[in-house]
Design a protein around this motif. Sequence first.
Motif, PDB file in Angstrom:
ATOM      1  N   LYS A 190     -11.745  13.984 -10.962  1.00 16.17           N
ATOM      2  CA  LYS A 190     -11.372  13.270  -9.732  1.00 16.17           C
ATOM      3  C   LYS A 190     -10.982  11.837 -10.039  1.00 16.17           C
ATOM      4  O   LYS A 190     -11.236  11.319 -11.129  1.00 16.17           O
ATOM      5  CB  LYS A 190     -12.530  13.304  -8.736  1.00 16.17           C
ATOM      6  CG  LYS A 190     -12.871  14.703  -8.251  1.00 16.17           C
ATOM      7  CD  LYS A 190     -13.849  14.669  -7.115  1.00 16.17           C
ATOM      8  CE  LYS A 190     -14.106  16.076  -6.575  1.00 16.17           C
ATOM      9  NZ  LYS A 190     -15.060  16.053  -5.435  1.00 16.17           N
TER      10      LYS A 190
ATOM     11  N   ALA B 107     -17.926   2.032   1.181  1.00 18.14           N
ATOM     12  CA  ALA B 107     -17.215   3.257   1.526  1.00 18.14           C
ATOM     13  C   ALA B 107     -18.009   3.983   2.605  1.00 18.14           C
ATOM     14  O   ALA B 107     -19.246   3.925   2.633  1.00 18.14           O
ATOM     15  CB  ALA B 107     -17.068   4.139   0.289  1.00 18.14           C
TER      16      ALA B 107
ATOM     17  N   GLN C 232     -16.645   7.851 -10.473  1.00 15.12           N
ATOM     18  CA  GLN C 232     -15.650   8.841 -10.842  1.00 15.12           C
ATOM     19  C   GLN C 232     -16.346  10.124 -11.258  1.00 15.12           C
ATOM     20  O   GLN C 232     -17.107  10.137 -12.237  1.00 15.12           O
ATOM     21  CB  GLN C 232     -14.748   8.328 -11.965  1.00 15.12           C
ATOM     22  CG  GLN C 232     -13.577   9.217 -12.261  1.00 15.12           C
ATOM     23  CD  GLN C 232     -12.544   8.533 -13.141  1.00 15.12           C
ATOM     24  OE1 GLN C 232     -12.817   7.536 -13.802  1.00 15.12           O
ATOM     25  NE2 GLN C 232     -11.333   9.051 -13.119  1.00 15.12           N
TER      26      GLN C 232
ATOM     27  N   ASP D 240     -13.250   6.346  -7.300  1.00 10.74           N
ATOM     28  CA  ASP D 240     -13.398   6.034  -5.884  1.00 10.74           C
ATOM     29  C   ASP D 240     -14.221   4.773  -5.666  1.00 10.74           C
ATOM     30  O   ASP D 240     -15.227   4.543  -6.354  1.00 10.74           O
ATOM     31  CB  ASP D 240     -14.082   7.193  -5.144  1.00 10.74           C
ATOM     32  CG  ASP D 240     -13.203   8.413  -5.042  1.00 10.74           C
ATOM     33  OD1 ASP D 240     -13.764   9.518  -4.956  1.00 10.74           O
ATOM     34  OD2 ASP D 240     -11.967   8.266  -5.037  1.00 10.74           O
TER      35      ASP D 240
END
Length: 129
Positions: A43, A61, A39, A46
């Motif tokens: 934001k 990812a 993070q 993720d």
Amino acid sequence: QVQLVESGGGLVQAGGSLRLSCVASGHTFRPYAMGWFRQAPGKERDFVAAINWNGGSTYYADSVKGRFTVTRDNAKNTVFLQMNSLQPEDTAIYYCARDPEAFRLTLMPLKYPRNYEDWGQGTQVTVSS
């Protein structure tokens, strides 16, 4: 009570490497997949990577594929995140998390934070340009 403690963060120049560790206690570590998230300020949190219960399956990812590697050592109740070729956009607080479902068959659901039960406190990674 489950406790997850991350370590290994720090300041590194672009192109450098860091290895994060997450030590688990308070539960049986082996049957559960583990995930890494990050993070950045302002934001959302993720997904970075996940690893299944025995280390035989991993999921990344797109942004870190080929640069980061997730592994685990069940004898030491520890999951690792090796981060190579770090870039300034990798700067964030990195968190590990525990999947509550034992022997999960597919890792895809673990890209969503809502599918985890326990979280560590995070470790800061800062990459300078």
